[in-house]
Design a protein around this motif. Structure first.
Motif, PDB file in Angstrom:
ATOM      1  N   LYS A   2       0.826  -1.200   0.000  1.00  0.00           N
ATOM      2  CA  LYS A   2       0.000   0.000   0.000  1.00  0.00           C
ATOM      3  C   LYS A   2       0.866   1.259   0.000  1.00  0.00           C
ATOM      4  O   LYS A   2       0.555   2.242  -0.673  1.00  0.00           O
ATOM      5  CB  LYS A   2      -0.925  -0.024   1.223  1.00  0.00           C
ATOM      6  CG  LYS A   2      -1.907   1.102   1.268  1.00  0.00           C
ATOM      7  CD  LYS A   2      -2.807   0.959   2.489  1.00  0.00           C
ATOM      8  CE  LYS A   2      -3.779   2.107   2.560  1.00  0.00           C
ATOM      9  NZ  LYS A   2      -4.638   1.991   3.739  1.00  0.00           N
ATOM     10  N   THR A   3       1.962   1.240   0.737  1.00  0.00           N
ATOM     11  CA  THR A   3       2.829   2.413   0.799  1.00  0.00           C
ATOM     12  C   THR A   3       3.524   2.667  -0.538  1.00  0.00           C
ATOM     13  O   THR A   3       3.707   3.820  -0.937  1.00  0.00           O
ATOM     14  CB  THR A   3       3.886   2.240   1.899  1.00  0.00           C
ATOM     15  OG1 THR A   3       4.611   1.035   1.664  1.00  0.00           O
ATOM     16  CG2 THR A   3       3.254   2.192   3.257  1.00  0.00           C
ATOM     17  N   ILE A   4       3.896   1.610  -1.222  1.00  0.00           N
ATOM     18  CA  ILE A   4       4.547   1.765  -2.529  1.00  0.00           C
ATOM     19  C   ILE A   4       3.582   2.374  -3.533  1.00  0.00           C
ATOM     20  O   ILE A   4       3.948   3.281  -4.289  1.00  0.00           O
ATOM     21  CB  ILE A   4       5.090   0.406  -3.022  1.00  0.00           C
ATOM     22  CG1 ILE A   4       6.198  -0.084  -2.077  1.00  0.00           C
ATOM     23  CG2 ILE A   4       5.612   0.512  -4.447  1.00  0.00           C
ATOM     24  CD1 ILE A   4       6.663  -1.495  -2.367  1.00  0.00           C
ATOM     25  N   ILE A   5       2.330   1.916  -3.546  1.00  0.00           N
ATOM     26  CA  ILE A   5       1.326   2.464  -4.466  1.00  0.00           C
ATOM     27  C   ILE A   5       1.048   3.926  -4.130  1.00  0.00           C
ATOM     28  O   ILE A   5       0.910   4.773  -5.020  1.00  0.00           O
ATOM     29  CB  ILE A   5       0.044   1.615  -4.417  1.00  0.00           C
ATOM     30  CG1 ILE A   5       0.329   0.223  -4.996  1.00  0.00           C
ATOM     31  CG2 ILE A   5      -1.084   2.279  -5.181  1.00  0.00           C
ATOM     32  CD1 ILE A   5      -0.800  -0.751  -4.829  1.00  0.00           C
ATOM     33  N   ILE A  10       1.653   9.717  -5.507  1.00  0.00           N
ATOM     34  CA  ILE A  10       2.076  11.086  -5.168  1.00  0.00           C
ATOM     35  C   ILE A  10       3.090  11.592  -6.183  1.00  0.00           C
ATOM     36  O   ILE A  10       3.031  12.746  -6.620  1.00  0.00           O
ATOM     37  CB  ILE A  10       2.639  11.122  -3.730  1.00  0.00           C
ATOM     38  CG1 ILE A  10       1.508  10.878  -2.738  1.00  0.00           C
ATOM     39  CG2 ILE A  10       3.340  12.436  -3.443  1.00  0.00           C
ATOM     40  CD1 ILE A  10       1.954  10.723  -1.319  1.00  0.00           C
ATOM     41  N   ILE A  11       4.019  10.746  -6.597  1.00  0.00           N
ATOM     42  CA  ILE A  11       5.011  11.141  -7.607  1.00  0.00           C
ATOM     43  C   ILE A  11       4.328  11.417  -8.941  1.00  0.00           C
ATOM     44  O   ILE A  11       4.653  12.390  -9.633  1.00  0.00           O
ATOM     45  CB  ILE A  11       6.101  10.053  -7.741  1.00  0.00           C
ATOM     46  CG1 ILE A  11       6.941  10.007  -6.458  1.00  0.00           C
ATOM     47  CG2 ILE A  11       6.995  10.308  -8.947  1.00  0.00           C
ATOM     48  CD1 ILE A  11       7.910   8.859  -6.392  1.00  0.00           C
ATOM     49  N   PHE A  12       3.362  10.613  -9.308  1.00  0.00           N
ATOM     50  CA  PHE A  12       2.627  10.822 -10.558  1.00  0.00           C
ATOM     51  C   PHE A  12       1.880  12.158 -10.533  1.00  0.00           C
ATOM     52  O   PHE A  12       1.897  12.909 -11.514  1.00  0.00           O
ATOM     53  CB  PHE A  12       1.646   9.664 -10.784  1.00  0.00           C
ATOM     54  CG  PHE A  12       0.779   9.841 -11.988  1.00  0.00           C
ATOM     55  CD1 PHE A  12       1.307   9.676 -13.259  1.00  0.00           C
ATOM     56  CD2 PHE A  12      -0.555  10.188 -11.860  1.00  0.00           C
ATOM     57  CE1 PHE A  12       0.502   9.834 -14.373  1.00  0.00           C
ATOM     58  CE2 PHE A  12      -1.351  10.356 -12.971  1.00  0.00           C
ATOM     59  CZ  PHE A  12      -0.821  10.173 -14.235  1.00  0.00           C
ATOM     60  N   LEU A  13       1.235  12.494  -9.405  1.00  0.00           N
ATOM     61  CA  LEU A  13       0.534  13.769  -9.291  1.00  0.00           C
ATOM     62  C   LEU A  13       1.493  14.949  -9.346  1.00  0.00           C
ATOM     63  O   LEU A  13       1.184  15.984  -9.947  1.00  0.00           O
ATOM     64  CB  LEU A  13      -0.274  13.818  -7.987  1.00  0.00           C
ATOM     65  CG  LEU A  13      -1.555  12.997  -7.965  1.00  0.00           C
ATOM     66  CD1 LEU A  13      -2.215  13.110  -6.601  1.00  0.00           C
ATOM     67  CD2 LEU A  13      -2.499  13.440  -9.047  1.00  0.00           C
TER      68      LEU A  13
END
Length: 78
Positions: A2-5, A10-13
């Motif tokens: 869950k933390t990786i997703i 967040i990086i994608f946003l």
């Protein structure tokens, strides 16, 4: 997992917000105004007649209002 997703989301946003072109220059119309350095004051004196009320005794209204009696102040018969 869950933390990786969450980190990938967040990086994608952050990449999508940086990719937007928001550097458009907005031109604003300016208004030129002159400064007023001279002021004038007008003073008008009018004679006003005021009426004073006279009472028979001094502070009669104040004494009447302060000496009120309520039902709680009355003596009860046992």
């Amino acid at each position: 997992m869950k933390t990786i997703i969450t980190i990938i989301f967040i990086i994608f946003l952050s990449f999508t917000t940086q990719a937007q072109n928001t550097t458009e220059e907005v031109k604003v119309e300016t208004i030129e105004m002159t400064l007023v350095t001279e002021t004038t004051y007008e003073l008008t004196l009018e004679a006003k007649t005021e009426v004073a009320r006279l009472y028979k005794s001094k502070n009669s209204r104040i004494k009447r209002d302060l000496n009120f009696v309520t039902k709680a102040n009355s003596a009860k018969i046992a």
